[in-house]
Design a protein around this motif. Structure first.
Motif, PDB file in Angstrom:
ATOM      1  N   PHE A   1      31.519  28.157  35.623  1.00 41.25           N
ATOM      2  CA  PHE A   1      32.269  28.311  36.867  1.00 41.25           C
ATOM      3  C   PHE A   1      33.717  27.830  36.764  1.00 41.25           C
ATOM      4  CE2 PHE A   1      28.099  29.011  38.782  1.00 41.25           C
ATOM      5  CZ  PHE A   1      28.398  30.123  39.564  1.00 41.25           C
ATOM      6  N   VAL A   2      33.989  26.864  35.909  1.00 38.70           N
ATOM      7  CA  VAL A   2      35.386  26.467  35.711  1.00 38.70           C
ATOM      8  C   VAL A   2      36.168  27.632  35.100  1.00 38.70           C
ATOM      9  CG1 VAL A   2      36.913  24.976  34.349  1.00 38.70           C
ATOM     10  CG2 VAL A   2      34.999  23.983  35.605  1.00 38.70           C
ATOM     11  N   ALA A   3      35.639  28.234  34.050  1.00 36.65           N
ATOM     12  CA  ALA A   3      36.323  29.362  33.413  1.00 36.65           C
ATOM     13  C   ALA A   3      36.437  30.545  34.375  1.00 36.65           C
ATOM     14  CB  ALA A   3      35.584  29.782  32.144  1.00 36.65           C
ATOM     15  N   PHE A   4      35.371  30.815  35.098  1.00 40.15           N
ATOM     16  CA  PHE A   4      35.375  31.900  36.084  1.00 40.15           C
ATOM     17  C   PHE A   4      36.441  31.652  37.149  1.00 40.15           C
ATOM     18  CE2 PHE A   4      33.747  33.734  40.069  1.00 40.15           C
ATOM     19  CZ  PHE A   4      33.542  35.053  39.686  1.00 40.15           C
ATOM     20  N   GLY A   5      36.497  30.424  37.654  1.00 41.79           N
ATOM     21  CA  GLY A   5      37.452  30.075  38.705  1.00 41.79           C
ATOM     22  C   GLY A   5      38.894  30.104  38.248  1.00 41.79           C
TER      23      GLY A   5
ATOM     24  N   ALA B   1      31.515  29.205  28.722  1.00 41.56           N
ATOM     25  CA  ALA B   1      32.881  29.362  29.229  1.00 41.56           C
ATOM     26  C   ALA B   1      33.391  30.773  28.982  1.00 41.56           C
ATOM     27  CB  ALA B   1      33.804  28.343  28.566  1.00 41.56           C
ATOM     28  N   PHE B   2      33.056  31.352  27.830  1.00 40.63           N
ATOM     29  CA  PHE B   2      33.476  32.720  27.539  1.00 40.63           C
ATOM     30  C   PHE B   2      32.871  33.698  28.538  1.00 40.63           C
ATOM     31  CE2 PHE B   2      32.443  36.805  25.610  1.00 40.63           C
ATOM     32  CZ  PHE B   2      33.716  37.281  25.357  1.00 40.63           C
ATOM     33  N   ILE B   3      31.588  33.537  28.821  1.00 41.28           N
ATOM     34  CA  ILE B   3      30.929  34.443  29.766  1.00 41.28           C
ATOM     35  C   ILE B   3      31.559  34.316  31.152  1.00 41.28           C
ATOM     36  CG2 ILE B   3      28.750  34.937  30.950  1.00 41.28           C
ATOM     37  CD1 ILE B   3      27.345  34.128  28.300  1.00 41.28           C
ATOM     38  N   GLY B   4      31.868  33.098  31.578  1.00 43.11           N
ATOM     39  CA  GLY B   4      32.527  32.899  32.868  1.00 43.11           C
ATOM     40  C   GLY B   4      33.902  33.543  32.925  1.00 43.11           C
ATOM     41  N   ALA B   5      34.680  33.364  31.866  1.00 43.29           N
ATOM     42  CA  ALA B   5      36.022  33.962  31.827  1.00 43.29           C
ATOM     43  C   ALA B   5      35.937  35.484  31.791  1.00 43.29           C
ATOM     44  CB  ALA B   5      36.784  33.445  30.611  1.00 43.29           C
ATOM     45  N   GLN B   6      34.985  36.009  31.036  1.00 47.20           N
ATOM     46  CA  GLN B   6      34.825  37.464  30.952  1.00 47.20           C
ATOM     47  C   GLN B   6      34.367  38.040  32.293  1.00 47.20           C
ATOM     48  OE1 GLN B   6      35.707  39.491  28.427  1.00 47.20           O
ATOM     49  NE2 GLN B   6      35.189  41.159  29.791  1.00 47.20           N
ATOM     50  N   LEU B   7      33.443  37.357  32.962  1.00 45.12           N
ATOM     51  CA  LEU B   7      32.973  37.829  34.260  1.00 45.12           C
ATOM     52  C   LEU B   7      34.099  37.781  35.289  1.00 45.12           C
ATOM     53  CD1 LEU B   7      30.488  38.899  35.732  1.00 45.12           C
ATOM     54  CD2 LEU B   7      29.981  36.557  36.368  1.00 45.12           C
ATOM     55  N   GLY B   8      34.916  36.740  35.248  1.00 46.62           N
ATOM     56  CA  GLY B   8      36.069  36.667  36.149  1.00 46.62           C
ATOM     57  C   GLY B   8      37.043  37.808  35.907  1.00 46.62           C
ATOM     58  N   THR B   9      37.293  38.117  34.636  1.00 42.67           N
ATOM     59  CA  THR B   9      38.180  39.233  34.299  1.00 42.67           C
ATOM     60  C   THR B   9      37.583  40.553  34.759  1.00 42.67           C
ATOM     61  OG1 THR B   9      39.021  38.027  32.390  1.00 42.67           O
ATOM     62  CG2 THR B   9      39.378  40.396  32.397  1.00 42.67           C
ATOM     63  N   SER B  10      36.290  40.729  34.560  1.00 41.98           N
ATOM     64  CA  SER B  10      35.633  41.969  34.993  1.00 41.98           C
ATOM     65  C   SER B  10      35.683  42.122  36.508  1.00 41.98           C
ATOM     66  CB  SER B  10      34.183  41.988  34.526  1.00 41.98           C
ATOM     67  OG  SER B  10      34.115  41.986  33.131  1.00 41.98           O
ATOM     68  N   LEU B  11      35.521  41.020  37.229  1.00 42.16           N
ATOM     69  CA  LEU B  11      35.597  41.073  38.690  1.00 42.16           C
ATOM     70  C   LEU B  11      36.997  41.465  39.145  1.00 42.16           C
ATOM     71  CD1 LEU B  11      34.194  40.664  41.402  1.00 42.16           C
ATOM     72  CD2 LEU B  11      34.803  38.249  41.255  1.00 42.16           C
ATOM     73  N   ILE B  12      38.010  40.906  38.524  1.00 42.09           N
ATOM     74  CA  ILE B  12      39.390  41.277  38.862  1.00 42.09           C
ATOM     75  C   ILE B  12      39.618  42.756  38.565  1.00 42.09           C
ATOM     76  CG2 ILE B  12      41.822  40.956  38.176  1.00 42.09           C
ATOM     77  CD1 ILE B  12      40.782  38.788  40.049  1.00 42.09           C
ATOM     78  N   GLN B  13      39.108  43.256  37.451  1.00 36.23           N
ATOM     79  CA  GLN B  13      39.252  44.669  37.124  1.00 36.23           C
ATOM     80  C   GLN B  13      38.569  45.540  38.162  1.00 36.23           C
ATOM     81  OE1 GLN B  13      37.652  44.669  33.150  1.00 36.23           O
ATOM     82  NE2 GLN B  13      39.629  44.198  32.214  1.00 36.23           N
ATOM     83  N   MET B  14      37.391  45.142  38.615  1.00 31.58           N
ATOM     84  CA  MET B  14      36.688  45.910  39.659  1.00 31.58           C
ATOM     85  C   MET B  14      37.458  45.897  40.970  1.00 31.58           C
ATOM     86  SD  MET B  14      32.615  45.144  38.932  1.00 31.58           S
ATOM     87  CE  MET B  14      32.510  44.269  40.439  1.00 31.58           C
ATOM     88  N   ILE B  15      37.985  44.722  41.328  1.00 32.53           N
ATOM     89  CA  ILE B  15      38.750  44.610  42.571  1.00 32.53           C
ATOM     90  C   ILE B  15      39.991  45.486  42.504  1.00 32.53           C
ATOM     91  CG2 ILE B  15      40.206  43.039  43.922  1.00 32.53           C
ATOM     92  CD1 ILE B  15      38.143  40.816  43.238  1.00 32.53           C
ATOM     93  N   CYS B  16      40.692  45.440  41.400  1.00 30.18           N
ATOM     94  CA  CYS B  16      41.944  46.205  41.273  1.00 30.18           C
ATOM     95  C   CYS B  16      41.680  47.704  41.205  1.00 30.18           C
ATOM     96  CB  CYS B  16      42.724  45.737  40.049  1.00 30.18           C
ATOM     97  SG  CYS B  16      43.416  44.094  40.252  1.00 30.18           S
ATOM     98  N   LYS B  17      40.633  48.112  40.550  1.00 26.75           N
ATOM     99  CA  LYS B  17      40.326  49.529  40.446  1.00 26.75           C
ATOM    100  C   LYS B  17      39.825  50.088  41.772  1.00 26.75           C
ATOM    101  CE  LYS B  17      39.707  49.997  35.511  1.00 26.75           C
ATOM    102  NZ  LYS B  17      40.725  49.078  35.203  1.00 26.75           N
ATOM    103  N   SER B  18      39.051  49.301  42.542  1.00 27.25           N
ATOM    104  CA  SER B  18      38.576  49.798  43.831  1.00 27.25           C
ATOM    105  C   SER B  18      39.734  49.855  44.827  1.00 27.25           C
ATOM    106  CB  SER B  18      37.457  48.918  44.363  1.00 27.25           C
ATOM    107  OG  SER B  18      37.941  47.634  44.721  1.00 27.25           O
ATOM    108  N   GLY B  19      40.718  48.974  44.658  1.00 24.55           N
ATOM    109  CA  GLY B  19      41.873  48.985  45.557  1.00 24.55           C
ATOM    110  C   GLY B  19      42.801  50.156  45.297  1.00 24.55           C
TER     111      GLY B  19
END
Length: 109
Positions: A12-16, A88-106
């Motif tokens: 969650f630290v990496a994700f956040g 930490a890698f999985i959290g950072a990757q999931l955070g990046t994927s979420l940002i990509q989903m948010i930006c693409k849906s927008g």
């Protein structure tokens, strides 16, 4: 702190770090009258490694700890550090994927 608790904290630290940094970067882009999605995507990709560093607590210390643990024959201690880095890698990757989903849906609406 038990192993599972530390893995969850690292995740969650990496994700956040990725999510919060990209979102605030998007706010800064709006204030600068620039498109926020491009900035958010760039920041998320650039912050991935730094999110992992923040989660595990330093740049070189975990690597040295793994090296010393292996050298001294403490494989389980090195394995824990590797699990922390993976978490930490999985959290950072999931955070990046979420940002990509948010930006693409927008941009598709």
């Amino acid at each position: 702190m038990p192993l599972i608790s530390q893995l969850i904290v690292n995740f969650f630290v990496a994700f956040g770090v990725v999510l919060g940094g990209a979102m605030l970067g998007g706010v800064a882009s709006v204030l600068m009258l620039q498109p926020p999605t491009v900035q958010m995507l760039n920041l998320a990709e650039k912050m991935k490694i730094w999110a992992m560093v923040a989660a595990v607590g330093g740049t070189i210390d975990p690597i040295r700890y793994i090296e010393n643990s292996f050298a001294e024959g403490h494989v389980s201690m090195a394995g824990k550090q590797i699990l922390f880095i993976i978490s930490a890698f999985i959290g950072a990757q999931l955070g990046t994927s979420l940002i990509q989903m948010i930006c693409k849906s927008g941009t598709s609406s």
